[in-house]
Structure formats: structure tokens, C-alpha cells
Design an enzyme around this catalytic site. Structure first.
Site, PDB file in Angstrom:
ATOM      1  N   LEU A  23       0.834  -1.207   0.000  1.00 34.20           N
ATOM      2  CA  LEU A  23       0.000   0.000   0.000  1.00 34.20           C
ATOM      3  C   LEU A  23       0.868   1.257   0.000  1.00 34.20           C
ATOM      4  O   LEU A  23       0.359   2.376  -0.132  1.00 34.20           O
ATOM      5  CB  LEU A  23      -0.895   0.017   1.240  1.00 34.20           C
ATOM      6  CG  LEU A  23      -1.835  -1.179   1.423  1.00 34.20           C
ATOM      7  CD1 LEU A  23      -2.626  -1.033   2.728  1.00 34.20           C
ATOM      8  CD2 LEU A  23      -2.787  -1.303   0.245  1.00 34.20           C
ATOM      9  N   LYS A  74      14.909  -6.593   5.637  1.00 32.16           N
ATOM     10  CA  LYS A  74      15.090  -5.598   6.703  1.00 32.16           C
ATOM     11  C   LYS A  74      16.337  -5.876   7.553  1.00 32.16           C
ATOM     12  O   LYS A  74      17.022  -4.953   7.978  1.00 32.16           O
ATOM     13  CB  LYS A  74      13.874  -5.585   7.630  1.00 32.16           C
ATOM     14  CG  LYS A  74      12.650  -4.929   7.041  1.00 32.16           C
ATOM     15  CD  LYS A  74      11.548  -4.882   8.081  1.00 32.16           C
ATOM     16  CE  LYS A  74      10.263  -4.409   7.479  1.00 32.16           C
ATOM     17  NZ  LYS A  74       9.200  -4.239   8.467  1.00 32.16           N
ATOM     18  N   ASP A 110       9.240   1.366  12.314  1.00 33.84           N
ATOM     19  CA  ASP A 110       8.087   0.493  12.616  1.00 33.84           C
ATOM     20  C   ASP A 110       7.635   0.641  14.076  1.00 33.84           C
ATOM     21  O   ASP A 110       6.435   0.750  14.351  1.00 33.84           O
ATOM     22  CB  ASP A 110       8.451  -0.982  12.372  1.00 33.84           C
ATOM     23  CG  ASP A 110       8.354  -1.373  10.906  1.00 33.84           C
ATOM     24  OD1 ASP A 110       7.621  -0.710  10.141  1.00 33.84           O
ATOM     25  OD2 ASP A 110       9.007  -2.364  10.522  1.00 33.84           O
ATOM     26  N   GLY A 138      11.480  -9.306  12.996  1.00 38.57           N
ATOM     27  CA  GLY A 138      11.870  -7.913  12.787  1.00 38.57           C
ATOM     28  C   GLY A 138      10.874  -6.908  13.363  1.00 38.57           C
ATOM     29  O   GLY A 138      11.268  -5.952  14.038  1.00 38.57           O
ATOM     30  N   ASN A 159       7.215 -16.294  22.010  1.00 41.76           N
ATOM     31  CA  ASN A 159       7.487 -16.748  20.636  1.00 41.76           C
ATOM     32  C   ASN A 159       7.480 -18.265  20.554  1.00 41.76           C
ATOM     33  O   ASN A 159       7.774 -18.956  21.529  1.00 41.76           O
ATOM     34  CB  ASN A 159       8.849 -16.192  20.171  1.00 41.76           C
ATOM     35  CG  ASN A 159       9.003 -16.263  18.670  1.00 41.76           C
ATOM     36  OD1 ASN A 159       8.059 -15.963  17.938  1.00 41.76           O
ATOM     37  ND2 ASN A 159      10.168 -16.669  18.190  1.00 41.76           N
ATOM     38  N   GLY A 252      -3.340  -3.028  12.216  1.00 40.65           N
ATOM     39  CA  GLY A 252      -2.007  -2.530  11.891  1.00 40.65           C
ATOM     40  C   GLY A 252      -1.968  -1.379  10.890  1.00 40.65           C
ATOM     41  O   GLY A 252      -0.878  -0.918  10.532  1.00 40.65           O
TER      42      GLY A 252
HETATM   43  P1  NAP Z   1       9.341 -12.113  10.684  1.00 39.85           P
HETATM   44  O1  NAP Z   1      10.589 -11.367  10.965  1.00 39.85           O
HETATM   45  O2  NAP Z   1       9.336 -13.179   9.649  1.00 39.85           O
HETATM   46  O3  NAP Z   1       8.843 -12.759  12.086  1.00 39.85           O
HETATM   47  C1  NAP Z   1       7.711 -13.557  12.128  1.00 39.85           C
HETATM   48  C2  NAP Z   1       7.431 -14.021  13.563  1.00 39.85           C
HETATM   49  O4  NAP Z   1       6.209 -14.749  13.542  1.00 39.85           O
HETATM   50  C3  NAP Z   1       8.491 -14.936  14.155  1.00 39.85           C
HETATM   51  O5  NAP Z   1       8.630 -14.633  15.517  1.00 39.85           O
HETATM   52  C4  NAP Z   1       7.866 -16.322  13.972  1.00 39.85           C
HETATM   53  O6  NAP Z   1       8.195 -17.242  15.001  1.00 39.85           O
HETATM   54  C5  NAP Z   1       6.398 -16.030  14.125  1.00 39.85           C
HETATM   55  N1  NAP Z   1       5.594 -17.014  13.410  1.00 39.85           N
HETATM   56  C6  NAP Z   1       5.486 -17.163  12.059  1.00 39.85           C
HETATM   57  N2  NAP Z   1       4.640 -18.169  11.770  1.00 39.85           N
HETATM   58  C7  NAP Z   1       4.219 -18.672  12.973  1.00 39.85           C
HETATM   59  C8  NAP Z   1       3.346 -19.725  13.349  1.00 39.85           C
HETATM   60  N3  NAP Z   1       2.706 -20.459  12.413  1.00 39.85           N
HETATM   61  N4  NAP Z   1       3.141 -19.967  14.656  1.00 39.85           N
HETATM   62  C9  NAP Z   1       3.767 -19.227  15.600  1.00 39.85           C
HETATM   63  N5  NAP Z   1       4.618 -18.212  15.318  1.00 39.85           N
HETATM   64  C10 NAP Z   1       4.827 -17.930  14.011  1.00 39.85           C
HETATM   65  O7  NAP Z   1       8.161 -11.117  10.282  1.00 39.85           O
HETATM   66  P2  NAP Z   1       7.995  -9.576  10.689  1.00 39.85           P
HETATM   67  O8  NAP Z   1       8.639  -8.723   9.675  1.00 39.85           O
HETATM   68  O9  NAP Z   1       8.388  -9.441  12.110  1.00 39.85           O
HETATM   69  O10 NAP Z   1       6.417  -9.366  10.487  1.00 39.85           O
HETATM   70  C11 NAP Z   1       5.493  -9.957  11.384  1.00 39.85           C
HETATM   71  C12 NAP Z   1       4.072  -9.499  11.050  1.00 39.85           C
HETATM   72  O11 NAP Z   1       3.959  -8.093  11.273  1.00 39.85           O
HETATM   73  C13 NAP Z   1       3.669  -9.725   9.593  1.00 39.85           C
HETATM   74  O12 NAP Z   1       2.324 -10.108   9.571  1.00 39.85           O
HETATM   75  C14 NAP Z   1       3.826  -8.355   8.956  1.00 39.85           C
HETATM   76  O13 NAP Z   1       2.951  -8.177   7.862  1.00 39.85           O
HETATM   77  C15 NAP Z   1       3.414  -7.460  10.132  1.00 39.85           C
HETATM   78  N6  NAP Z   1       3.989  -6.111  10.016  1.00 39.85           N
HETATM   79  C16 NAP Z   1       3.117  -5.059   9.983  1.00 39.85           C
HETATM   80  C17 NAP Z   1       3.626  -3.769   9.904  1.00 39.85           C
HETATM   81  C18 NAP Z   1       2.666  -2.607   9.857  1.00 39.85           C
HETATM   82  O14 NAP Z   1       3.102  -1.500   9.506  1.00 39.85           O
HETATM   83  N7  NAP Z   1       1.427  -2.791  10.239  1.00 39.85           N
HETATM   84  C19 NAP Z   1       5.010  -3.545   9.860  1.00 39.85           C
HETATM   85  C20 NAP Z   1       5.868  -4.652   9.916  1.00 39.85           C
HETATM   86  C21 NAP Z   1       5.333  -5.932   9.993  1.00 39.85           C
HETATM   87  P3  NAP Z   1       9.514 -18.183  14.970  1.00 39.85           P
HETATM   88  O15 NAP Z   1      10.640 -17.320  15.469  1.00 39.85           O
HETATM   89  O16 NAP Z   1       9.179 -19.272  15.905  1.00 39.85           O
HETATM   90  O17 NAP Z   1       9.691 -18.615  13.548  1.00 39.85           O
END
Ligand code: NAP
Length: 298
Positions: A23, A74, A110, A138, A159, A252
Site C-alpha cells: 500500500l 530488513k 516500525d 523484525g 514466541n 495494523g
Molecule cells: P518475521 O521477521 O518473519 O517474524 C515472524 C514471527 O512470527 C516470528 O517470531 C515467527 O516465530 C512467528 N511465526 C510465524 N509463523 C508462525 C506460526 N505459524 N506460529 C507461531 N509463530 C509464528 O516477520 P515480521 O517482519 O516481524 O512481520 C510480522 C508481522 O507483522 C507480519 O504479519 C507483517 O505483515 C506485520 N507487520 C506489519 C507492519 C505494519 O506496519 N502494520 C510492519 C511490519 C510488519 P519463529 O521465530 O518461531 O519462527
């Protein structure tokens, strides 16, 4: 919106993979027009880290004011900047780069975006509160830094993979002044989640239909704010459950808008303007509706 590209137009954009559904181009270009900035924000799809290096070489010589970085680069961007702001170092990730004389200054907006959204959307002030973040990636890292700087009394990182939660806590504890930290496995986090004033989902669980909630909904109660970093037209199962028990749900989108607005503040030397968040939010909402009704292909 009128497309105005001149011989002096500066570039900005979003680097990631995939970014077809981002977006950010809609919300940035809408606000550039309103602020009469001669900038254009474009999607910058990059396939792998080799291509990321190639893009960075070009960005040093092209007229970029800056660019955003999203998944999956990132963390990699942290070591590719010439300078990294302390918050991004602590978060372990860069989502915003300011290009200054061909040098890359890395930031992470963020966490600040999340805290701004919680304050403006539901009046939540993190000071002296117990906050649980579900996830340790991240976005969780960025949020954790901002909550720590916002003086939460207790920060729980829950986590699936406990080592990642422990690593994040260890990185933050070195900078903490008065915040108590807990790293815990998600399945064992009931007591912490029940005791929290704010619960934040920083996992992708809830993005896809049928995903369910990242935490059992019985752990949520009416005295809490429940925030899901996910944004989409329909509320996630976590937010529906939160609403049903009388908790305060926040999605979010406010975080997305605020992190983008803070990036523009950085690129334009924030003393001069305050980026209008409302313009960005309505452009993001319109783009999201168009995508979900199939009017545009990403
Ligand atoms: P990331 O670095 O890939 O981290 C993902 C996290 O989710 C990890 O801690 C992972 O756990 C956990 N996870 C993934 N699948 C899982 C499952 N099936 N069961 C339990 N835990 C699970 O991703 P990120 O960049 O932090 O983003 C996370 C979310 O935030 C995404 O949905 C993203 O779209 C959202 N986000 C939103 C904004 C916004 O502006 N609104 C900004 C940034 C991110 P493990 O360590 O155990 O693998």
C-alpha cells in the site's frame, strides 16, 4: 491524483519481495502531491541479496531521497548502511534508508509507528504498563525497542521459538532502564498475556483466512488493548475475539501509516513539515479496498 514528473523529480520507493500488494506507493504518492513535494514513490522488487546489492549501487548515484525496505531484507539492510540509528541497531532491522550525498543512513520507523498509532488511535500510553509481544522477528524487535524507550514496566516476548525470544531480550536488556523482561514460549504465555495491559500480534498468523488466532482467545479480557500488526479490510480472528470480550482492538493500518509518515519526516528534515497522516490513511484504505475487490492487480 495527477502524475507530475519533472526533470528534477526525486525518487523514493519500497524494496522487497513480493511487493505487488504494498500500500506504500499509494499512500506516499498521495501525500507528496498534497505537500507539493517533487518526489515519486515506486515499487522496487528485488529478487535476492545479490540484486539488492545491485540496486544499492544504483541508488547511490540516482536522485533518491530515500527508500523503505520490507520483507525479506530488513535484517540484511542493517549491514549495508553506512550509518545506522541506535533504534534500528537495537531492533536488529532497518526499514527506512535516508540517502544523503550517496550515503545510506538506516532507521527503523516500525516501532515508533506502532507507538504513535496506539497513542492516537486508542489513547494507549506504554509508560509503566505490562506489554506482551507475540513474535520475535523484525517487527517484534522494532516494537520492543519502542516500548522499552516508552518505559513499559514489563515486556514479555512470547514466541514459538524460545531462542529467538531470548536473543531479542538479551539485545534489549543491555540498554534497559527499569524495564523487566521475560522471554517465554508462546504456548506457556497464558499468565503473562492475562496480566498484560497490551497484547501485540507480531506474527503473520491471521493474514490468511482460516489461520485462527495466534493466542487462545480465552486468554484475552476486557481490560486490555489488543493490537494486530496485520492490516486488511476484514478484522483478524484475534481482533474479532478481542472485540467480543470487550477488549479494545487495534489493527495494523495506523502503524503502517505512521511508520511511512515518520519516514517522510526523516527524508524531508522533519523540522520543516509534519506529514499529514490522514491523507496517507485514506489513500491506503482506498488502495486496500481496490485490491480486495479486484479492481487492480496488486
Ligand atoms: P518475521 O521477521 O518473519 O517474524 C515472524 C514471527 O512470527 C516470528 O517470531 C515467527 O516465530 C512467528 N511465526 C510465524 N509463523 C508462525 C506460526 N505459524 N506460529 C507461531 N509463530 C509464528 O516477520 P515480521 O517482519 O516481524 O512481520 C510480522 C508481522 O507483522 C507480519 O504479519 C507483517 O505483515 C506485520 N507487520 C506489519 C507492519 C505494519 O506496519 N502494520 C510492519 C511490519 C510488519 P519463529 O521465530 O518461531 O519462527
Amino acid at each position: 491524483m495527477t502524475l507530475r514528473i519533472s526533470g528534477r523529480t526525486k525518487l523514493a520507493g519500497i524494496v522487497g519481495k513480493p511487493i505487488g500488494h504494498s500500500l506504500s506507493p499509494a499512500m506516499h504518492n498521495a501525500v507528496y502531491e498534497e505537500l507539493e513535494l517533487d518526489w515519486a514513490y515506486i515499487p522496487l522488487p528485488v529478487d535476492d541479496e545479490t540484486d539488492l546489492m545491485r540496486f544499492l549501487g544504483a541508488a547511490r548515484v540516482l536522485p533518491f531521497v530515500g527508500f523503505n525496505i520490507t520483507m525479506p531484507y530488513k535484517q540484511a539492510m542493517l549491514s549495508m548502511c553506512d550509518e545506522v540509528a541506535m533504534m534500528a541497531q537495537m531492533a536488529g532491522a532497518v526499514n527506512t534508508v535516508h540517502v544523503v550525498d550517496g550515503r545510506f543512513i538506516g532507521y527503523n520507523t516500525d516501532g515508533r509507528g506502532l507507538v504513535e498509532s496506539l497513542e492516537t488511535d486508542v489513547g494507549f500510553n506504554p509508560e509503566s504498563k505490562h506489554v506482551t509481544i507475540v513474535g520475535a522477528g523484525g517487527a517484534a524487535g522494532a516494537a520492543a525497542v519502542s516500548f522499552m524507550l516508552g518505559k513499559v514496566s514489563h515486556l514479555t516476548i512470547a514466541n514459538r521459538n524460545i531462542e529467538k525470544a531470548q536473543e531479542l531480550v538479551a539485545r534489549l536488556q543491555a540498554h534497559s532502564r527499569g524495564t523487566e523482561f521475560t522471554a517465554i514460549e508462546l504456548f506457556a504465555a497464558e499468565e503473562h498475556i492475562r496480566a498484560s495491559h497490551l497484547v501485540v500480534n507480531a506474527t503473520p498468523i491471521g493474514m490468511q483466512p482460516g489461520d485462527g488466532s495466534p493466542v487462545p482467545l480465552e486468554w484475552i479480557h476486557e481490560d486490555q488493548v489488543v493490537c494486530d500488526m496485520i492490516y486488511k479490510p476484514q478484522p483478524t480472528e484475534l481482533l474479532v475475539g478481542a472485540q467480543e470480550v470487550g477488549a479494545t482492538p487495534v489493527d495494523g493500518l495506523g502503524m503502517l501509516v505512521a511508520q511511512g509518515a515518520i519516514a517522510i519526516d526523516i527524508w524531508s528534515d522533519s523540522a520543516q513539515i509534519r506529514t499529514p497522516r490522514e491523507t496517507m490513511r485514506s489513500a491506503a484504505e482506498q488502495a486496500m479496498r481496490r485490491m480486495h475487490t479486484g479492481e487492480v492487480d496488486g
